[in-house]
Write a protein that holds these residues in place. Structure first.
Motif, PDB file in Angstrom:
ATOM      1  N   GLY A  69     102.953  42.374 -17.668  1.00 51.56           N
ATOM      2  CA  GLY A  69     102.616  41.257 -18.538  1.00 51.56           C
ATOM      3  C   GLY A  69     102.440  41.682 -19.982  1.00 51.56           C
ATOM      4  N   SER A  70     102.178  42.971 -20.210  1.00 57.85           N
ATOM      5  CA  SER A  70     102.119  43.453 -21.596  1.00 57.85           C
ATOM      6  C   SER A  70     103.503  43.331 -22.226  1.00 57.85           C
ATOM      7  N   THR A  71     103.517  43.160 -23.535  1.00 57.91           N
ATOM      8  CA  THR A  71     104.777  43.215 -24.266  1.00 57.91           C
ATOM      9  C   THR A  71     104.740  44.402 -25.211  1.00 57.91           C
ATOM     10  N   VAL A  72     105.786  45.196 -25.170  1.00 57.26           N
ATOM     11  CA  VAL A  72     105.942  46.292 -26.128  1.00 57.26           C
ATOM     12  C   VAL A  72     107.280  46.071 -26.847  1.00 57.26           C
ATOM     13  N   PHE A  73     107.609  46.953 -27.781  1.00 55.07           N
ATOM     14  CA  PHE A  73     108.818  46.763 -28.582  1.00 55.07           C
ATOM     15  C   PHE A  73     109.634  48.044 -28.580  1.00 55.07           C
ATOM     16  N   ALA A  74     110.918  47.906 -28.289  1.00 57.64           N
ATOM     17  CA  ALA A  74     111.812  49.068 -28.244  1.00 57.64           C
ATOM     18  C   ALA A  74     112.666  49.098 -29.501  1.00 57.64           C
ATOM     19  N   GLU A  75     112.796  50.286 -30.072  1.00 61.21           N
ATOM     20  CA  GLU A  75     113.641  50.411 -31.257  1.00 61.21           C
ATOM     21  C   GLU A  75     115.100  50.496 -30.829  1.00 61.21           C
ATOM     22  N   LEU A  76     115.891  49.544 -31.345  1.00 61.13           N
ATOM     23  CA  LEU A  76     117.299  49.435 -30.954  1.00 61.13           C
ATOM     24  C   LEU A  76     118.111  49.173 -32.222  1.00 61.13           C
ATOM     25  N   ARG A  77     118.923  50.136 -32.595  1.00 61.48           N
ATOM     26  CA  ARG A  77     119.762  50.008 -33.798  1.00 61.48           C
ATOM     27  C   ARG A  77     118.948  49.568 -35.011  1.00 61.48           C
ATOM     28  N   GLY A  78     117.784  50.223 -35.195  1.00 58.02           N
ATOM     29  CA  GLY A  78     116.988  49.978 -36.386  1.00 58.02           C
ATOM     30  C   GLY A  78     116.093  48.755 -36.330  1.00 58.02           C
ATOM     31  N   LYS A  79     116.185  47.981 -35.230  1.00 50.70           N
ATOM     32  CA  LYS A  79     115.302  46.821 -35.081  1.00 50.70           C
ATOM     33  C   LYS A  79     114.404  47.039 -33.868  1.00 50.70           C
ATOM     34  N   ARG A  80     113.294  46.298 -33.814  1.00 47.42           N
ATOM     35  CA  ARG A  80     112.447  46.379 -32.626  1.00 47.42           C
ATOM     36  C   ARG A  80     112.606  45.107 -31.807  1.00 47.42           C
ATOM     37  N   VAL A  81     112.990  45.288 -30.545  1.00 46.06           N
ATOM     38  CA  VAL A  81     113.195  44.138 -29.666  1.00 46.06           C
ATOM     39  C   VAL A  81     112.056  44.079 -28.648  1.00 46.06           C
ATOM     40  N   PRO A  82     111.571  42.854 -28.353  1.00 42.84           N
ATOM     41  CA  PRO A  82     110.478  42.724 -27.392  1.00 42.84           C
ATOM     42  C   PRO A  82     110.918  43.107 -25.984  1.00 42.84           C
ATOM     43  N   VAL A  83     110.020  43.794 -25.294  1.00 41.21           N
ATOM     44  CA  VAL A  83     110.287  44.294 -23.943  1.00 41.21           C
ATOM     45  C   VAL A  83     109.056  43.990 -23.095  1.00 41.21           C
ATOM     46  N   ALA A  84     109.239  43.309 -21.985  1.00 38.91           N
ATOM     47  CA  ALA A  84     108.119  42.994 -21.088  1.00 38.91           C
ATOM     48  C   ALA A  84     107.880  44.160 -20.138  1.00 38.91           C
ATOM     49  N   VAL A  85     106.610  44.546 -20.006  1.00 38.60           N
ATOM     50  CA  VAL A  85     106.228  45.534 -18.994  1.00 38.60           C
ATOM     51  C   VAL A  85     106.159  44.804 -17.658  1.00 38.60           C
ATOM     52  N   THR A  86     106.869  45.333 -16.656  1.00 40.64           N
ATOM     53  CA  THR A  86     107.008  44.629 -15.374  1.00 40.64           C
ATOM     54  C   THR A  86     106.735  45.566 -14.214  1.00 40.64           C
ATOM     55  N   PRO A  87     106.400  44.996 -13.047  1.00 40.29           N
ATOM     56  CA  PRO A  87     106.261  45.848 -11.855  1.00 40.29           C
ATOM     57  C   PRO A  87     107.623  46.407 -11.449  1.00 40.29           C
ATOM     58  N   LEU A  88     107.590  47.507 -10.727  1.00 33.06           N
ATOM     59  CA  LEU A  88     108.794  48.082 -10.114  1.00 33.06           C
ATOM     60  C   LEU A  88     108.700  47.874  -8.604  1.00 33.06           C
ATOM     61  N   PRO A  89     109.772  47.757  -7.874  1.00 30.04           N
ATOM     62  CA  PRO A  89     111.155  47.767  -8.346  1.00 30.04           C
ATOM     63  C   PRO A  89     111.584  46.417  -8.922  1.00 30.04           C
ATOM     64  N   PHE A  90     112.718  46.419  -9.615  1.00 30.25           N
ATOM     65  CA  PHE A  90     113.295  45.179 -10.128  1.00 30.25           C
ATOM     66  C   PHE A  90     113.941  44.370  -9.001  1.00 30.25           C
ATOM     67  N   VAL A  91     114.497  45.064  -8.035  1.00 28.48           N
ATOM     68  CA  VAL A  91     115.123  44.441  -6.858  1.00 28.48           C
ATOM     69  C   VAL A  91     114.329  44.914  -5.642  1.00 28.48           C
ATOM     70  N   PRO A  92     113.873  43.989  -4.778  1.00 32.01           N
ATOM     71  CA  PRO A  92     113.036  44.422  -3.641  1.00 32.01           C
ATOM     72  C   PRO A  92     113.768  45.425  -2.752  1.00 32.01           C
ATOM     73  N   ASN A  93     113.031  46.441  -2.302  1.00 30.77           N
ATOM     74  CA  ASN A  93     113.596  47.402  -1.352  1.00 30.77           C
ATOM     75  C   ASN A  93     113.897  46.703  -0.038  1.00 30.77           C
ATOM     76  N   ARG A  94     114.969  47.141   0.599  1.00 33.06           N
ATOM     77  CA  ARG A  94     115.330  46.559   1.902  1.00 33.06           C
ATOM     78  C   ARG A  94     115.436  47.641   2.970  1.00 33.06           C
ATOM     79  N   TYR A  95     114.509  48.603   2.908  1.00 28.19           N
ATOM     80  CA  TYR A  95     114.482  49.667   3.913  1.00 28.19           C
ATOM     81  C   TYR A  95     114.130  49.073   5.270  1.00 28.19           C
ATOM     82  N   LYS A  96     114.696  49.667   6.343  1.00 27.96           N
ATOM     83  CA  LYS A  96     114.408  49.184   7.693  1.00 27.96           C
ATOM     84  C   LYS A  96     113.268  50.001   8.288  1.00 27.96           C
ATOM     85  N   ARG A  97     112.060  49.505   8.117  1.00 28.13           N
ATOM     86  CA  ARG A  97     110.883  50.272   8.547  1.00 28.13           C
ATOM     87  C   ARG A  97     110.605  50.082  10.024  1.00 28.13           C
TER      88      ARG A  97
END
Lengths: 121, 379
Positions: free
Chosen positions: B351-379
């Motif tokens: 939920g935090s927002t930080v800023f990444a430097e990209l080609r001389g500008k700062r773009v907003p980046v959301a801090v998010t939980p991992l993983p981005f895609v749910p794991n589908r391991y067969k437990r």
């Protein structure tokens, strides 16, 4: 209407004092799937060889260099939402930037289609 | 990889070239970065059907106890990893990492209990150093054998079980992190139900001379496509998995990297075999007190990918750097840019927002939980 090429794999299609710029099928093949396109704003002036737009493939970012000096008079806004059009039609709907050419004499330093093909070996 | 010698080839090199693979240097090997469908299509195919990856460049190392008792090899290995190896049952595998005296990570690896020995799978770029580390530390109690004549395949995706089960029905009986002997296309293989894409799947260790036979048998199934390193990287990033050399290195501790889950209680303060691995003081202290920085998921706004190495800031202008992106790419399944990196712990909450430097500008980046895609391991 004449098309010129750079060694950096841009093409420029010239009609009168304007030129439309894109990248060649060879460049698209080397880049792979393109996921992002961004041009400098309309009205920005460039010297030949300056970076005037950027494309990002899944692999890496690549600058698009101005083939000749000039001013951006339009860019392909459709690519903002559909950058994959560059992969699908690099010499057609995937065009990138329209320039007003500052010095037509600079065109003389560019390659013609046969000369460009020769650089690809 | 500091070795500037000639590039090595895996035993599947000819098949990669015949399949249209675009070969690039990687960790000292010539490896396919993509095949004709391209990274995007390969990635999506591995998420929807099954992909075959050549991971033969990785190192396979056997630890054989001189005493004949595998518990002795497990205890010896516990001197190098903050992981419960003794408690790893026969036919089971576990994620681990070698640490240094500062608590940094020398390499990450898989450890399998094969009954009379332990089987380790380590990263290609680290395998020579890992072998030397094992020999220097464990030769008193273990024979260290590098399996230079074995290949490694990964079959990953929701159809992997059905595909492998046609060659040996025992594949379907395996759970996540099981290791078993399977016979595939007439070849005796050591198979684990694991992988590095977040999907269900298998890793297949087999003699190098036989790998083409098994690879071709798998590729003969219409559900399977060969997948290159490009999609392997985007798949593991979407799955929130660390890449050694990018997200993990000798200056990164397991607690900073969010790998506490891989350090079982028995090796922690108060556990029956607490500590005893390099950097234990620093790592055990961080487990109690936390670390000053944490690995987080990052979702850049807009479509522009933010790549590894990009600096992170707390504000859109000014201020000191508060972190760095360590992996970043376009996530084909997410249909947008995804990244991982390290930020100061105070800014690491989703939920935090930080800023990444990209080609001389700062773009907003959301801090998010991992993983981005749910794991589908067969437990």
């Amino acid at each position: 209407m004449t098309t010129y090429f750079t060694k950096d794999h841009e093409w420029i299609r010239v009609e009168g004092d304007t030129g439309v710029v894109g990248i060649t099928p060879h460049a698209v093949d080397a880049l792979g799937d393109i996921v992002f396109f961004e041009s400098q704003p309309v009205g920005t002036s460039f010297s030949r060889g300056d970076a005037m737009a950027v494309v990002e493939s899944v692999k890496a970012a690549s600058d698009i260099y101005a083939p000749v000096s000039g001013e951006i008079i339009a860019f392909n806004e459709a690519l903002t939402d559909a950058p994959e059009t560059i992969n699908a039609a690099p010499e057609g709907d995937g065009w990138m930037v329209k320039l007003r050419i500052a010095d037509p004499a600079e065109l003389g330093s560019l390659l013609d289609a046969a000369g460009y093909q020769a650089t690809l070996g | 990889m500091s070795d500037a010698g000639p590039l090595l080839r895996t035993p599947l090199y000819d098949l990669h070239v015949a399949s249209g693979g675009r070969m690039v240097p990687f960790a000292g090997y010539e490896m396919p970065v993509q095949f004709p469908p391209g990274i995007m299509a390969e990635h999506l195919h591995a998420r929807s059907a099954a992909g075959l990856f050549d991971v033969s460049h990785m190192g396979q190392i056997i630890l054989r106890p001189r005493s004949g008792n595998t518990a002795d090899a497990a205890l010896a290995l516990e001197r190098l990893v903050p992981v419960d190896v003794l408690g790893l049952g026969e036919g089971r595998q576990r994620y681990a990492f070698f640490t240094n005296e500062h608590g940094g990570i020398l390499d990450d690896l898989m450890i399998a209990n094969r009954g009379d020995h332990l089987l380790l799978v380590v990263n290609a770029a680290c395998k020579a150093e890992d072998e030397a580390h094992l020999r220097a530390s464990l030769s008193d109690s273990c024979e260290v054998e590098v399996l230079a004549d074995r290949a490694l395949l990964a079959l990953q995706g929701p159809q992997a079980e059905a595909v492998l089960g046609r060659l040996d029905p025992k594949a379907a009986e395996m759970r996540f992190m099981d290791v078993a002997d399977l016979v595939l296309a007439g070849i005796a293989c050591v198979v684990s139900r694991s992988g590095y894409t977040g999907e269900d799947g298998f890793e297949i260790s087999l003699p190098a001379v036989d790998v083409a036979v098994v690879a071709e048998a798998l590729l003969a199934d219409h559900r399977v496509l060969p997948i290159g390193l490009g999609a392997r990287d985007s798949l593991r990033l979407e799955a929130g998995l660390c890449l050694y050399g990018a997200d993990l290195d000798t200056g990164t501790t397991p607690v900073e990297a969010g790998l506490e889950w891989a350090m079982q209680k028995v090796r922690r303060t108060g556990g029956a075999r607490a500590g005893g691995f390099p950097g234990a003081d620093a790592i055990l202290r961080q487990l109690e007190e936390g670390a000053a920085r944490r690995r987080v998921g990052l979702r850049p706004e807009g479509r522009a990918p933010v790549r590894g190495g990009a600096a992170l800031f707390a504000a859109v202008e000014g201020g000191a750097q508060i972190g760095v992106v360590t992996s970043g790419a376009f996530g084909p399944s997410i249909e947008g840019p995804v990244a991982m990196g390290y930020v100061e712990t105070a800014l690491s909450s989703p939920g935090s927002t930080v800023f990444a430097e990209l080609r001389g500008k700062r773009v907003p980046v959301a801090v998010t939980p991992l993983p981005f895609v749910p794991n589908r391991y067969k437990r």
